[in-house]
Design a protein around this motif. Structure first.
Motif, PDB file in Angstrom:
ATOM      1  N   UNK A 131      47.465  23.753 -45.549  1.00  0.00           N
ATOM      2  CA  UNK A 131      46.009  23.793 -45.307  1.00  0.00           C
ATOM      3  C   UNK A 131      45.397  25.091 -44.634  1.00  0.00           C
ATOM      4  N   UNK A 132      46.253  25.981 -44.914  1.00  0.00           N
ATOM      5  CA  UNK A 132      45.867  27.302 -44.266  1.00  0.00           C
ATOM      6  C   UNK A 132      44.444  27.778 -44.388  1.00  0.00           C
ATOM      7  N   UNK A 133      44.030  27.851 -45.543  1.00  0.00           N
ATOM      8  CA  UNK A 133      42.773  28.218 -45.972  1.00  0.00           C
ATOM      9  C   UNK A 133      41.908  27.136 -46.930  1.00  0.00           C
ATOM     10  N   UNK A 134      41.084  26.661 -46.507  1.00  0.00           N
ATOM     11  CA  UNK A 134      40.286  25.674 -47.372  1.00  0.00           C
ATOM     12  C   UNK A 134      38.929  26.070 -47.363  1.00  0.00           C
ATOM     13  N   UNK A 137      38.782  33.776 -39.892  1.00  0.00           N
ATOM     14  CA  UNK A 137      39.870  32.884 -40.240  1.00  0.00           C
ATOM     15  C   UNK A 137      41.331  33.362 -39.791  1.00  0.00           C
ATOM     16  N   UNK A 138      41.731  34.338 -40.267  1.00  0.00           N
ATOM     17  CA  UNK A 138      43.033  34.803 -39.982  1.00  0.00           C
ATOM     18  C   UNK A 138      43.350  34.545 -38.265  1.00  0.00           C
ATOM     19  N   UNK A 139      42.586  35.017 -37.625  1.00  0.00           N
ATOM     20  CA  UNK A 139      42.645  34.950 -36.193  1.00  0.00           C
ATOM     21  C   UNK A 139      42.647  33.431 -35.683  1.00  0.00           C
ATOM     22  N   UNK A 177      45.775  27.104 -35.091  1.00  0.00           N
ATOM     23  CA  UNK A 177      45.711  25.825 -35.670  1.00  0.00           C
ATOM     24  C   UNK A 177      46.606  25.859 -37.157  1.00  0.00           C
ATOM     25  N   UNK A 178      46.735  24.709 -37.660  1.00  0.00           N
ATOM     26  CA  UNK A 178      47.488  24.713 -38.966  1.00  0.00           C
ATOM     27  C   UNK A 178      46.538  25.195 -40.209  1.00  0.00           C
ATOM     28  N   UNK A 179      45.416  25.412 -39.843  1.00  0.00           N
ATOM     29  CA  UNK A 179      44.585  26.048 -41.014  1.00  0.00           C
ATOM     30  C   UNK A 179      42.946  26.097 -40.711  1.00  0.00           C
ATOM     31  N   UNK A 180      42.128  26.844 -41.468  1.00  0.00           N
ATOM     32  CA  UNK A 180      40.924  26.907 -41.213  1.00  0.00           C
ATOM     33  C   UNK A 180      39.989  26.488 -42.636  1.00  0.00           C
ATOM     34  N   UNK A 181      38.810  25.954 -42.258  1.00  0.00           N
ATOM     35  CA  UNK A 181      37.971  25.750 -43.309  1.00  0.00           C
ATOM     36  C   UNK A 181      36.574  26.560 -43.454  1.00  0.00           C
ATOM     37  N   UNK A 182      36.271  27.005 -44.155  1.00  0.00           N
ATOM     38  CA  UNK A 182      34.926  27.827 -44.223  1.00  0.00           C
ATOM     39  C   UNK A 182      34.163  27.047 -45.365  1.00  0.00           C
ATOM     40  N   UNK A 183      32.912  26.951 -45.241  1.00  0.00           N
ATOM     41  CA  UNK A 183      31.859  26.011 -45.971  1.00  0.00           C
ATOM     42  C   UNK A 183      30.798  27.343 -46.354  1.00  0.00           C
ATOM     43  N   UNK A 188      45.590  35.578 -46.123  1.00  0.00           N
ATOM     44  CA  UNK A 188      45.995  34.519 -45.451  1.00  0.00           C
ATOM     45  C   UNK A 188      47.464  34.072 -45.635  1.00  0.00           C
ATOM     46  N   UNK A 189      47.798  34.634 -46.960  1.00  0.00           N
ATOM     47  CA  UNK A 189      48.927  34.049 -47.744  1.00  0.00           C
ATOM     48  C   UNK A 189      50.203  35.157 -48.044  1.00  0.00           C
ATOM     49  N   UNK A 190      49.758  36.356 -47.834  1.00  0.00           N
ATOM     50  CA  UNK A 190      50.672  37.547 -47.860  1.00  0.00           C
ATOM     51  C   UNK A 190      50.897  37.870 -49.163  1.00  0.00           C
ATOM     52  N   UNK A 191      49.937  37.647 -50.132  1.00  0.00           N
ATOM     53  CA  UNK A 191      50.095  37.716 -51.608  1.00  0.00           C
ATOM     54  C   UNK A 191      49.853  39.434 -51.774  1.00  0.00           C
TER      55      UNK A 191
END
Length: 326
Positions: free
Chosen positions: A7-10, A216-218, A223-229, A246-249
């Motif tokens: 749930x790192x980025x939603x 969001x990264x900070x 937390x276990x993740x962030x959600x942006x709307x 967020x995922x290092x891709x």
């Protein structure tokens, strides 16, 4: 490929926003973001046109179905239907403050009845094998946020919910519009931090007021993740930086033109199936936000909202190319 269950980025569920066309668009920008449907009432999922309401493209995974309701039996039936469609998660809406939601006795008003939410969660969890999660507020109206949030989470977690997405504001059910409820009640990230510290066993995702991927990264580190709307919806190209940030891709992010070309192919397929191009392109108005030609892009798509042409994005792209320096 296994479904990403982090749930790192939603990307938040948005009414009249995150429909299947929007989610397909967002998935082109980020392969890793977790996507959510608009809130769909349990009654609609049970009695409505299911393929229209619940259908989605396989590329959208990981994708969650957000349900609205307050009757355990109906939510259980709707959750079972959602699992059958292939969703990766069932999310219960305990945060929307709109009048329509209140009149249906669900959404943010359920913060006042944590025992009922617990019953709903417990019922759904007995019926489906995918995660059942809750998106909530800090509290509503005159509730003390610390008491309401901690008490709510305690009871709902005891019913088996392990994942909470917390919009870090109270909701005022009387006196504020849904739009005002997104901005006027003050944010309280510290309260959500205290919740995470008190319940390290739970997955706690922070929502509310996050405007950039850097923010969001900070916050994701705490937390276990962030959600942006709204920020992600209004300036969608920010999602192109999610996978790396967020995922290092290491794969290159898609360019705007690559995304438009892919969406043009999608519009043509959708048009052949009877979908108006505007139903897709309305989600793309902010694609060039902050880039040269953003106003021309928005103007062309807006002025041609009623156009029944499958080539509409090809035409828009030609306008953007014509603006490029020779």
């Amino acid at each position: 490929m296994p479904v990403n269950q982090t749930y790192q980025f939603c990307v938040a569920p948005l009414m009249d926003g995150t429909d299947r066309h929007c989610r397909y668009f967002h998935r082109l920008l980020s392969k890793r973001a977790r996507l959510y449907t608009e809130m769909i009432t349990a009654d609609a999922a049970i009695h409505g046109e299911r393929d229209y309401l619940l259908g989605f493209d396989e590329s959208e995974h990981p994708v969650a179905l957000q349900l609205g309701g307050s009757e355990p039996e109906k939510l259980t039936e709707a959750a079972t239907i959602g699992e059958g469609f292939g969703y990766d998660e069932i999310n219960m809406n305990v945060g929307c403050p709109s009048d329509r939601v209140q009149s249906g006795a669900f959404g943010a008003c359920l913060m006042k009845t944590p025992d009922l939410v617990a019953d709903c969660v417990a019922a759904m969890k007995t019926a489906v094998g995918i995660p059942v999660t809750v998106k909530c507020r800090l509290g509503v109206d005159d509730q003390d946020p610390e008491e309401s949030l901690f008490g709510f989470v305690e009871k709902v977690a005891a019913a088996g919910c392990e994942i909470f997405i917390v919009h870090a504001r109270k909701a005022w059910l009387q006196g504020l519009s849904p739009k005002e409820n997104r901005t006027i009640p003050p944010l309280d990230y510290d309260l959500v931090r205290r919740l995470k510290k008190a319940r390290p066993d739970l997955t706690v995702v922070l929502n509310g007021g996050i405007e950039t991927i850097n923010d969001g990264c900070a916050l994701a580190a705490e937390f276990d993740g962030v959600m942006l709307g709204r920020a992600a919806y209004g300036t969608p190209y920010m999602l192109a930086s999610v996978d790396a940030a967020m995922f290092g891709e290491t794969a290159s992010a898609p360019s705007r033109e690559e995304v438009v070309r892919a969406m043009s192919d999608y519009v043509k397929r959708a048009f052949a199936a009877g979908v108006r191009p505007h139903s897709v392109t309305r989600h793309m108005l902010g694609l060039y936000h902050g880039a040269p030609g953003a106003r021309a892009w928005r103007r062309f798509l807006s002025e041609n909202a009623s156009a029944a042409r499958a080539t509409i994005l090809d035409e828009a792209l030609e306008i953007m190319r014509a603006r490029e320096p020779a």
